[in-house]
Scaffold this active site. Structure first.
Site: not given
Lengths: 482, 89, 480
Positions: A80, A155, A179
């Site tokens: 990420k 997210s 997330s």
């Protein structure tokens, strides 16, 4: 060999160990797959292909020489874009860090590299991890492989999408209020938020520091565990990390007590989602689990406590982006004050600004006790309720998201509706507990549904055992042909 | 409840365009209404938590980073330093 | 100062601690390095970095807490103080808010011959900020982050100080205490000790406090003295003219000797303190706190008082000896030999030896001089084996060489001549050569005896016993 990219990490490891394929072959296959599909999925903000091939070659060389290699040696992993990678752009999904190249690696990245993993690229995310749909990225909106007109959740949007679209077997996500678990749920993969402190946060660009936790995302339970094993443990660079010894998991729930909290099955949860979860519970029951009812009365308050704590911490964490030292610098350098204001107003997206303002409000003089302090006290109450409930059972099962993936743009102008969707996931972050998404079928739109298993602190092996039992019983999780 | 959005913006070093102030205020107020849903709780006492403590670091020197790496992301530099608009203190 | 008013002062002192590394990272804690070379992602506050607390900082701060008679909070935490400034790369300072490491203490200081007790509200630990260098040629300011993360203690006093002199005495005592404990270089010129000054005035006899004004940029203790007197006079003038004091922050300009308004109360910052989520609560055990307490040496004020009572030294001499940890230790080591009188030891140290230290700009521990050698030398004088003048000669040698004074006396033939026969010959010779002086003495100008003894000493090449010579000169003249 055909479609190397679509293998699980465990399968890749097996072939690599038997020297039937090389990591360079796997990596080339993965790169090729990404090049062909990422135009549509938009899972990556930066590719690391050149470095990845070098890392793959290094892993192959070690294996060829018969040296001991880590479990992830030669296996591609996506990271990420809020985890710092030395000399590789790290944006946190924000224009503010659009050109930021860290001079250091996050501890998890160091661990992956030490294990011999191949870092394939940095994944698309909501700006500073603030969002539940991926639509708050300053660069692009990652797509849900099951229906590319729908969001992949957020997210950790790109991490979920790339794994679900079989671009790579493994990805790291971060979870402040859901997330990892929520995008895993919306894209039909496994995603685990470890216990707070189980994985080092050093190098993770902070959103809500007391809630943020890095965790694994994969298409199978075994792969999820494999990635978790590689990243967990105490780090001297993170004072909040704890000694953690990874313990192997089983595949039987026989004799386990599983709690169902009634507060999580209220009106807000869609009927279809509830139905799938009750079916999943029946599956586990048939495998010998005992179902007990538990109560978590303060659940309703958790969302408020979460947003107060997360935004307060964010308002402070994001103060450093001021246009002076790194990242985006504003258009008005006529004075220091104007440089600050122009950098921050032009560099941050609207949702980030909104959360900074809320955080500033709840910490400001005269409001601190009523909001922030009360939320922190409430956090203890919620944690205590979980402790009590988890004395009556080994783990708790809840829905993970009230609905399945929605259409891009559907909720983007209604922050309250968007925030309310986090109701099932934020409680764990508030209590610091581990939780995992287990895919459990599809709704009438053929979009994935998942259930959440949560447990006591550092009980990841229990959660993995339950997930593994379910996975085995249903014959594995569906993979989207994409 | 009225939120002084301009004061918050000033504290947070953000500027909200005139035409957006109302929209921002409205959304903020919705959100604050949502988070105001908190029970009555005793907020006396400190937030110190003796049940969850940390270990301290030994006072041992670790190498610093090369200056060029530390300044590589700075928009403006001069004389080994980051250059900022003139500050009067 | 107008005696109708009383000055009330409170001080906030920031002192940098002399740990090896910074408070939250392993970068060197060092003054004067090339700009931006003692930095790393942590102290520069790069995205993703986290602080890890240096245990030595905690120990040093607790030492100061004990020295200032504080209660030590063994269970405490860190809080973030949020504000934007380019010397503060994270845009918050990691400090302590509601639970300082040390609180509710006091410090006894000597003002004139009186002991004054000043309350200490709290001592907390925090990180220092970087430095801004203003450069007009570049049209901006330059930020050097080397100082970011240098450990600080902030010592906040109660408003117990009633004059600039008391403030000066308090600051000087803090300064020597820091040096005694070995926890700070305490170099004013390097900015390692700084202070903010709060001043108010009130009608003499009043028990209520006046409105206080805070002064920033007070960069030395003598500047604090000037700043307090200036501000008190300014406030009294305002009140005398029928005006009112407003709560505000003013900036002291030591060159011009005036202060100017920096910001009014309305512009006060809202620091939005909250517990730092990156640092958990930390606990220092009672055993550790007691162990640190046991390591605290006798401190300068206590030493001064003891020297006065135990050794009957003057206040000024006692303080001078106690002021420097090394000098005091040396003084006490000489006394401990039991060979000589404290008063003479004090005289030698504060006289001849001090002169050398000043000339060489060094510490007493930098000399080859040992307490044993100095004690022996002084005892030789006290036993009248050598004269005071010969003592100086011996000292010259033992300053830089570890050598037995007895041997030096022997080698240089410095032993005092106390043989009456030999001295008589000298006296007779001197009296014969100085008839005028003898006549003067007889005519009542008895002070010429000093001159005559001096001549005798010269004749004896410094070895004569001056006391004996004096008696013999007087007796000889009277017999004439």
């Amino acid at each position: 060999m055909d479609k190397l990219y679509s293998l699980t990490a465990a399968q890749m490891k097996d072939l690599l160990d038997r020297k039937e394929v090389t990591s360079v072959e796997i990596t080339k296959s993965v790169i090729d797959r990404i090049e062909k599909t990422d135009g549509e999925i938009q899972a990556y903000t930066s590719y690391n292909f050149e470095q990845a091939l070098q890392q793959a070659a290094a892993a192959d060389e070690k294996r060829a020489k018969g040296e001991t290699v880590g479990e992830l040696a030669g296996i591609p992993v996506a990271v990420k874009d809020n985890m710092c990678t030395k000399n590789l752009r790290t944006t946190a999904g924000s224009k503010m860090l659009g050109n930021f190249v860290p001079p250091y690696n996050a501890t998890v990245v160091e661990k992956l590299l030490a294990d011999g993993a191949v870092i394939i690229g940095k994944t698309t995310m909501d700006e500073f991890a603030m969002g539940s749909s991926g639509e708050n990225s300053a660069f692009q909106v990652a797509r849900n492989p099951w229906d590319t007109t729908r969001v992949p959740g957020g997210s950790s949007s790109g991490s979920a999408a790339t794994v679900a679209a079989s671009q790579v077997p493994l990805a790291l996500g971060s979870d402040t209020g859901g997330s990892i678990r929520q995008p895993a749920c919306l894209t039909g993969i496994v995603g685990m938020k470890p216990t707070y402190g189980a994985v080092s946060r050093y190098g993770l660009i902070a959103y809500g520091s007391s809630l943020d936790q890095i965790g694994p995302m994969a298409r199978t339970v075994d792969d999820t565990a494999m990635l978790f094993k590689a990243i967990c443990g105490k780090d001297k660079m993170d004072a909040t990390s704890k000694d953690y010894t990874y313990t192997p998991y089983g595949d039987s729930v026989k004799g386990m007590k599983l709690g169902l909290p009634k507060e999580y099955f209220g009106e807000g949860i869609s009927a279809e989602v509830k139905e799938r979860i009750y079916q999943a519970v029946e599956v586990l029951k048939a495998q010998g689990a005992e179902i007990v009812e538990v109560s978590l009365p303060s659940t309703d308050y958790a969302l408020s406590a979460y947003y107060i704590i997360a935004c307060a911490e964010a308002s402070s964490n994001l103060g450093r982006y001021d246009g002076v030292k790194y990242g985006f610098t504003g258009s008005d350098r006529s004075s220091l004050e104007n440089l600050y204001i122009s950098s921050r107003s032009e560099g941050f997206g609207e949702e980030v600004q909104r959360r900074i303002l809320l955080g500033t409000y709840v910490l400001s003089s005269g409001f601190y006790d009523a909001y922030y302090k009360k939320a922190k006290v409430l956090q203890k109450v919620i944690a205590k309720e979980f402790d009590d409930a988890l004395k009556l059972c080994d783990a708790i099962i809840t829905p993970l998201n009230p609905t399945t993936a929605f259409k891009i743009g559907e909720k983007s102008n209604d922050p309250v509706a968007m925030w309310a969707g986090d109701i099932c996931t934020v409680t764990l972050n508030i209590a610091g507990l581990p939780g995992i998404n287990v895919p459990c079928g599809f709704d009438s739109n053929n979009m994935p549904v998942g259930f959440q298993v949560l447990g006591r602190k550092f009980s990841e092996s229990t959660l993995l055992t339950i997930a593994k039992c379910y996975e085995n019983t249903v014959g594995g999780f569906a993979v989207k042909e994409f | 409840m009225e939120i002084d959005i301009m004061r918050l913006a000033k504290l947070a070093k953000l500027s909200i365009p005139e035409d957006k102030v109302e929209e921002f205020r409205k959304k903020m107020e919705d959100i604050i209404q949502m988070v105001e849903n908190l029970p009555d709780l005793d907020t006396q006492g400190s937030l110190v938590d003796p049940t969850n403590t940390m270990e301290l670091r030994k006072d041992e020197v670790q190498p610093s980073f090369p200056r060029n790496e530390m300044l590589q992301n700075a928009p403006y530099t001069a004389a080994g330093c980051i250059l900022i608009p003139k500050v009067v203190d | 100062m107008n005696s109708n008013y009383e000055i009330v002062v409170g001080l906030e002192v920031h002192a940098e601690l002399s740990t090896e590394t910074k408070i939250f990272c392993g970068c060197k804690n060092e003054f004067g390095a090339e700009v931006n070379t003692n930095v790393c992602p942590v102290c520069m506050g790069l995205p993703g970095t986290l602080p890890v607390l240096n245990e030595q900082v905690v120990e040093y701060a607790i030492k100061m807490g004990h020295a200032m008679n504080c209660t030590i909070n063994g269970t405490t935490k860190h809080d973030r103080k949020n504000y934007f400034y380019p010397d503060l790369p994270k845009s918050y300072q990691i400090s302590q808010f509601d639970i300082p490491l040390c609180e509710n203490g006091y410090l006894d200081v000597l003002v004139g011959d009186e002991v004054k007790r000043i309350g200490v509200t709290r001592i907390h630990i925090e990180e220092d900020a970087g430095k801004l260098i203003h450069d007009d040629s570049l049209g901006g300011s330059l930020a050097d982050y080397n100082r970011c993360g240098v450990p600080l203690i902030e010592i906040v006093s109660e408003p117990d100080i009633r004059s600039a002199d008391e403030a000066k005495a308090y600051l000087d005592t803090i300064h020597t205490t820091l040096l005694y404990l070995g926890i700070s270089d305490a170099k004013m010129q390097e900015g390692s000790v700084r202070c903010d000054v709060n001043v108010s005035v009130r009608p003499a006899g009043s028990t209520e406090f006046g409105t206080r004004v805070e002064m920033k940029n007070v960069n030395s203790f003598s500047a604090a003295h000037r700043a307090i007197n200036y501000e008190a006079a300014r406030q009294i003038k305002v009140l005398e003219e029928g005006g009112e004091i407003v709560q505000e922050t003013r900036r002291w300009d030591d060159v011009k000797g005036v202060n100017v308004l920096l910001r009014s109360k309305e512009d006060a910052q809202d620091y939005r303190y909250f517990p730092d989520p990156d640092l958990l609560t930390f606990v220092v055990s009672d055993e550790k706190i007691a162990e640190i307490k046991a390591s605290i040496p006798e401190l300068p004020v206590a030493k001064t008082m003891r020297y006065m009572s135990e050794y009957k030294l003057s206040r000024a001499d006692s303080e001078l000896l106690a002021l420097n940890k090394n000098t005091a230790a040396f003084f006490e080591a000489v006394i401990a030999t039991g060979k000589c009188e404290p008063k003479s030891v004090s005289n030698w140290i504060l006289g001849d030896i001090y002169k050398v230290l000043n000339e060489r700009k060094c510490e007493i521990t930098d000399l080859a001089l040992t307490p044993a050698n100095l004690a022996e030398m002084i005892s030789l004088i006290e036993k009248k084996t050598i004269s005071n003048a010969a003592g100086k000669t011996v000292l010259e040698v033992i300053l830089d060489e570890n050598k037995d004074p007895n041997e030096i006396v022997k080698e240089k033939g410095l032993a005092q001549v106390s043989d009456t026969g030999a001295l008589n010959a000298i006296v007779e010779k001197v009296l014969a050569n100085n008839e005028k002086a003898v006549t003067d003495f007889k005519n009542g100008k008895t002070n010429v005896v000093g001159f005559l003894v001096g001549q005798c000493m010269k004749e004896s090449k410094g070895k004569g016993n001056p006391a004996m010579l004096k008696d013999m000169v007087v007796a000889a003249i009277e017999k004439m």
